[in-house]
Design a protein around this motif. Sequence first.
Motif, PDB file in Angstrom:
ATOM      1  N   ASP A 414      11.508  30.862  60.567  1.00  0.00           N
ATOM      2  CA  ASP A 414      12.292  31.714  61.455  1.00  0.00           C
ATOM      3  C   ASP A 414      13.710  31.152  61.457  1.00  0.00           C
ATOM      4  O   ASP A 414      13.935  30.002  61.855  1.00  0.00           O
ATOM      5  N   LEU A 415      14.669  31.946  61.005  1.00  0.00           N
ATOM      6  CA  LEU A 415      16.043  31.483  60.800  1.00  0.00           C
ATOM      7  C   LEU A 415      16.890  31.784  62.034  1.00  0.00           C
ATOM      8  O   LEU A 415      16.816  32.878  62.601  1.00  0.00           O
ATOM      9  N   HIS A 416      17.715  30.826  62.424  1.00  0.00           N
ATOM     10  CA  HIS A 416      18.581  30.956  63.591  1.00  0.00           C
ATOM     11  C   HIS A 416      20.040  30.924  63.152  1.00  0.00           C
ATOM     12  O   HIS A 416      20.408  30.244  62.193  1.00  0.00           O
ATOM     13  N   ASN A 417      20.871  31.658  63.905  1.00  0.00           N
ATOM     14  CA  ASN A 417      22.332  31.663  63.713  1.00  0.00           C
ATOM     15  C   ASN A 417      22.698  31.918  62.252  1.00  0.00           C
ATOM     16  O   ASN A 417      23.406  31.140  61.609  1.00  0.00           O
ATOM     17  N   VAL A 418      22.225  33.016  61.712  1.00  0.00           N
ATOM     18  CA  VAL A 418      22.477  33.369  60.319  1.00  0.00           C
ATOM     19  C   VAL A 418      23.865  34.011  60.212  1.00  0.00           C
ATOM     20  O   VAL A 418      24.191  34.940  60.956  1.00  0.00           O
ATOM     21  N   VAL A 419      24.674  33.504  59.295  1.00  0.00           N
ATOM     22  CA  VAL A 419      26.013  34.043  59.041  1.00  0.00           C
ATOM     23  C   VAL A 419      26.157  34.243  57.537  1.00  0.00           C
ATOM     24  O   VAL A 419      26.037  33.289  56.761  1.00  0.00           O
ATOM     25  N   ILE A 420      26.418  35.481  57.115  1.00  0.00           N
ATOM     26  CA  ILE A 420      26.631  35.831  55.712  1.00  0.00           C
ATOM     27  C   ILE A 420      28.103  36.191  55.560  1.00  0.00           C
ATOM     28  O   ILE A 420      28.556  37.186  56.127  1.00  0.00           O
ATOM     29  N   ARG A 434      29.947  50.978  58.427  1.00  0.00           N
ATOM     30  CA  ARG A 434      29.242  52.215  58.786  1.00  0.00           C
ATOM     31  C   ARG A 434      27.845  51.949  59.342  1.00  0.00           C
ATOM     32  O   ARG A 434      27.351  52.716  60.155  1.00  0.00           O
ATOM     33  N   GLN A 435      27.208  50.892  58.889  1.00  0.00           N
ATOM     34  CA  GLN A 435      25.859  50.583  59.369  1.00  0.00           C
ATOM     35  C   GLN A 435      25.641  49.094  59.229  1.00  0.00           C
ATOM     36  O   GLN A 435      26.033  48.483  58.242  1.00  0.00           O
ATOM     37  N   ILE A 436      24.998  48.486  60.245  1.00  0.00           N
ATOM     38  CA  ILE A 436      24.765  47.050  60.204  1.00  0.00           C
ATOM     39  C   ILE A 436      23.593  46.709  61.105  1.00  0.00           C
ATOM     40  O   ILE A 436      23.431  47.292  62.188  1.00  0.00           O
ATOM     41  N   ASP A 437      22.770  45.778  60.655  1.00  0.00           N
ATOM     42  CA  ASP A 437      21.693  45.200  61.466  1.00  0.00           C
ATOM     43  C   ASP A 437      22.178  43.839  61.963  1.00  0.00           C
ATOM     44  O   ASP A 437      22.016  42.818  61.287  1.00  0.00           O
ATOM     45  N   GLY A 438      22.812  43.832  63.099  1.00  0.00           N
ATOM     46  CA  GLY A 438      23.382  42.612  63.644  1.00  0.00           C
ATOM     47  C   GLY A 438      24.812  42.858  64.097  1.00  0.00           C
ATOM     48  O   GLY A 438      25.169  43.957  64.538  1.00  0.00           O
ATOM     49  N   GLU A 439      25.666  41.856  63.969  1.00  0.00           N
ATOM     50  CA  GLU A 439      27.056  41.956  64.358  1.00  0.00           C
ATOM     51  C   GLU A 439      27.947  41.551  63.192  1.00  0.00           C
ATOM     52  O   GLU A 439      27.500  40.876  62.260  1.00  0.00           O
ATOM     53  N   TRP A 440      29.236  41.966  63.255  1.00  0.00           N
ATOM     54  CA  TRP A 440      30.173  41.637  62.193  1.00  0.00           C
ATOM     55  C   TRP A 440      31.517  41.244  62.782  1.00  0.00           C
ATOM     56  O   TRP A 440      31.858  41.601  63.904  1.00  0.00           O
ATOM     57  N   ARG A 441      32.256  40.498  61.969  1.00  0.00           N
ATOM     58  CA  ARG A 441      33.591  40.042  62.360  1.00  0.00           C
ATOM     59  C   ARG A 441      34.436  39.915  61.106  1.00  0.00           C
ATOM     60  O   ARG A 441      33.966  39.410  60.085  1.00  0.00           O
ATOM     61  N   TYR A 442      35.690  40.394  61.179  1.00  0.00           N
ATOM     62  CA  TYR A 442      36.592  40.322  60.027  1.00  0.00           C
ATOM     63  C   TYR A 442      37.690  39.300  60.307  1.00  0.00           C
ATOM     64  O   TYR A 442      38.341  39.338  61.347  1.00  0.00           O
ATOM     65  N   ASP A 443      37.849  38.355  59.368  1.00  0.00           N
ATOM     66  CA  ASP A 443      38.883  37.330  59.469  1.00  0.00           C
ATOM     67  C   ASP A 443      40.022  37.710  58.530  1.00  0.00           C
ATOM     68  O   ASP A 443      39.905  37.566  57.306  1.00  0.00           O
ATOM     69  N   PRO A 444      41.155  38.204  59.057  1.00  0.00           N
ATOM     70  CA  PRO A 444      42.248  38.640  58.172  1.00  0.00           C
ATOM     71  C   PRO A 444      42.925  37.492  57.462  1.00  0.00           C
ATOM     72  O   PRO A 444      43.549  37.691  56.425  1.00  0.00           O
ATOM     73  N   VAL A 453      23.548  37.363  62.338  1.00  0.00           N
ATOM     74  CA  VAL A 453      22.249  37.732  62.905  1.00  0.00           C
ATOM     75  C   VAL A 453      21.766  36.524  63.700  1.00  0.00           C
ATOM     76  O   VAL A 453      21.624  35.420  63.150  1.00  0.00           O
ATOM     77  N   LEU A 454      21.521  36.705  64.991  1.00  0.00           N
ATOM     78  CA  LEU A 454      21.171  35.585  65.853  1.00  0.00           C
ATOM     79  C   LEU A 454      19.832  34.974  65.473  1.00  0.00           C
ATOM     80  O   LEU A 454      19.684  33.752  65.443  1.00  0.00           O
ATOM     81  N   LEU A 455      18.838  35.809  65.165  1.00  0.00           N
ATOM     82  CA  LEU A 455      17.498  35.317  64.845  1.00  0.00           C
ATOM     83  C   LEU A 455      16.839  36.258  63.848  1.00  0.00           C
ATOM     84  O   LEU A 455      16.878  37.478  64.013  1.00  0.00           O
ATOM     85  N   SER A 459       9.953  40.151  63.207  1.00  0.00           N
ATOM     86  CA  SER A 459      10.366  41.506  63.585  1.00  0.00           C
ATOM     87  C   SER A 459      11.499  42.047  62.711  1.00  0.00           C
ATOM     88  O   SER A 459      11.726  43.253  62.690  1.00  0.00           O
ATOM     89  N   ASN A 460      12.225  41.199  62.008  1.00  0.00           N
ATOM     90  CA  ASN A 460      13.358  41.670  61.190  1.00  0.00           C
ATOM     91  C   ASN A 460      13.504  40.815  59.936  1.00  0.00           C
ATOM     92  O   ASN A 460      14.553  40.195  59.712  1.00  0.00           O
ATOM     93  N   ARG A 461      12.460  40.750  59.135  1.00  0.00           N
ATOM     94  CA  ARG A 461      12.517  39.973  57.910  1.00  0.00           C
ATOM     95  C   ARG A 461      13.512  40.547  56.908  1.00  0.00           C
ATOM     96  O   ARG A 461      13.920  39.852  55.972  1.00  0.00           O
ATOM     97  N   SER A 462      13.915  41.790  57.054  1.00  0.00           N
ATOM     98  CA  SER A 462      14.902  42.396  56.159  1.00  0.00           C
ATOM     99  C   SER A 462      15.920  43.164  56.996  1.00  0.00           C
ATOM    100  O   SER A 462      15.624  43.612  58.102  1.00  0.00           O
ATOM    101  N   GLY A 463      17.117  43.281  56.466  1.00  0.00           N
ATOM    102  CA  GLY A 463      18.188  43.999  57.140  1.00  0.00           C
ATOM    103  C   GLY A 463      19.248  44.392  56.136  1.00  0.00           C
ATOM    104  O   GLY A 463      19.269  43.924  54.992  1.00  0.00           O
ATOM    105  N   SER A 464      20.155  45.272  56.543  1.00  0.00           N
ATOM    106  CA  SER A 464      21.173  45.774  55.622  1.00  0.00           C
ATOM    107  C   SER A 464      22.462  46.037  56.367  1.00  0.00           C
ATOM    108  O   SER A 464      22.499  46.124  57.601  1.00  0.00           O
ATOM    109  N   MET A 465      23.524  46.143  55.590  1.00  0.00           N
ATOM    110  CA  MET A 465      24.849  46.461  56.107  1.00  0.00           C
ATOM    111  C   MET A 465      25.588  47.286  55.058  1.00  0.00           C
ATOM    112  O   MET A 465      25.432  47.063  53.858  1.00  0.00           O
TER     113      MET A 465
END
Length: 523
Positions: A414-420, A434-444, A453-455, A459-465
Motif C-alpha cells: 500500500d503506497l503512501h504520498n505518491v507523487v508522479i 481534463r480528468q485526474i484520479d487524485g490531485e495535481w499541481r503545476y510548477d511554472p 495520490v495520498l494513498l 480500492s485504487n490499484r490503477s488510476g489515470s490522468m
Amino acid sequence: MVVLAASIIGKSGKALVSRQFVDMSRIRIEGLLAAFPKLVGTGKQHTFVETENVRYVYQPIEALYLLLVTNKQSNILEDLETLRLLSKLVPEYASSLDEEGICTSAFDLIFAFDEAISLGNKENVTVTQVRQYCEMESHEERLHKLVMQSKINETKDVMKRKASEIDKSKIDKNRGEKGGFMSMSSLDRIESSFNDMSISSNGSGFGSASGFGLSTDTESLSSKTKGRPPTSANAPPKGLGMKLGKTQRTNQFLESLKAEGEVIIEELKPSAIQSKGSLPPTDPVTLTIEEKLNVTIKRDGGVGAFDIHGTLAVQILKQDDGFIQLQVENRDIHGLSFRTHPNINKELFNNEHIIGLKDPKRPFPCGQNDVGLLKWRIQGMDEAAVPLTVNCWPSVSGNETFVNIEYEACELFDLHNVVISVPLPALRESPGVRQIDGEWRYDPRSSTLEWSVLLIDSSNRSGSMEFVVPPADTSVFFPISVRFTAASTFSDVKVTGVLPLQEGPPPKFTQRTQLITDNYQVI
C-alpha cells in the motif's frame, strides 16, 4: 548530376572554404582543388574546365573563385543552376568578399552549402529557405524566452515598488525624528508601532515591531496621548528598525514567490528545533528498517534497472540497555544478500540469524544517533514485482497535444504520498487537466506537472490522468520521476526479539519499517 565538392578559392590558389559531398579521400579532394588554378587560363571567359575524370564549374567573385567539382556525366545546365544558387548564398553569410571575410564565416557557409546540396545532388530550395533552415528557429524556444522576459519584467516592477516604499518610509522616519512639529499621521503610525510591540517584564526585550526605532521621548508622548503612565522600557538597540524592515521585505518577497508557484522551504526557528530534538524516544531501544528503491522503467515497456538497498539501524538511549543481541527474521527471496558491520559476529548471524557484537562484554553504542548494523541488497527481481508502473501516451492532434498517463500498482504494498512528476514544455499558462484520479499541481519554474495520490491501496490499484498542452515533441514528457513510501519492505526483514546478555528482563524496543524511493524514473 553529382557534385563532388564545393569550394571558395583565392586568386593565389589557396582553398578558403571546402565542402565534400561524396565519399572520397582527403588527398584526392586536395589534389583536385590544387590542380584548378593551373587549368584556369588568364583572359578566358569560360565557366567550366574539363579534365579526364572531373569537370570544374566556376564563377569569379571579385578576388575569389566559387568552384564546383562534378563528374563529367553531370548536366552542365544543372551545374550552372547550382553554381548560381551558391553564388547568391555567399554574400548572405560572408561579412566581406575577401579572404578574411570568407575565413571568418567559413562554418556558416559550409552549413548553407549543406542545405543547398545533399549527397552530391542539388536540393530544390531558395535562398530564403536555406536561411530559415540554418537559423533553426524553435517555437518552444521563443515561447520560453517570452515567459522568462515576462518574469524579469514582473520582478523589475516589484523592485521599483519596493524601492519607492523604502524611500517613502525613510522620508516619514526623517520627519518623525525632527523635533518640535509632528503630524497626526506620524503620531498615529508611531502609536500603532508601539502598541504592536511586546515588551518583556524587565523592560528590555522586544517581541516584534513594525520597523521603527522608538526613543523614550516618543514613548512618553504615546503614553500621554493614551492616558497611561509612562513605562520604563528602554529604546530599541541601534539598527533594530532597519533589521525589522529588512525582515518584513524578505517575508513579502517570499510570499510573492509562493504566489508564483515556487516551493519555499522555510527554516525552523531555533526554539522549534531544540524542542523537537529534545523529545526522547518512548522506548529504550529503537530499531529502524529501511529499503531504498532504484528503478528505471522504459517508456516502451520493460524494466531497465531494479535494485533494492536495505539497512537496519539501532538507537539505544542508556549504556545499560546496550548489552543485547537481536534476533532477525526475513523472507526467503531470490537475490537477497546480507552484509554485516565489521564489529558484528558474522558466524553468529550466518548460523543463527542473531546480530551481536564480536565481544559480548561490550555494549552497543548509545546516544541520539542511529548505528548501522546490517545492510542488504536485492537484485534480479521480476518485472511483476515493480511496486508502481507508469505509462505515458502523448499524441499531437492539430494545435494541441493530448497526454494520457496511467499508473498500476502491484498488490504487495500500500503506497503512501505518491507523487508522479511529468516534465512539460515551457508554457505561458497551466496545462488543461481534463480528468485526474487524485490531485495535481503545476510548477511554472521547472515547468513540471505533479500528480499526487495520498494513498494507493486495494480500492485504487490503477488510476489515470489526461491533460492538454500546446504542440510539443513526445520526448519532452520524459523522464517521469516517481516518489512514494510504504510501510513494508521486499525482504520483510524484522527483529522478532531482543536477547539480554545480563541478568534481568530484556529492554522494550520499537521497530519502524519503511520502503522509500531513491531514484524511480520512467525514461
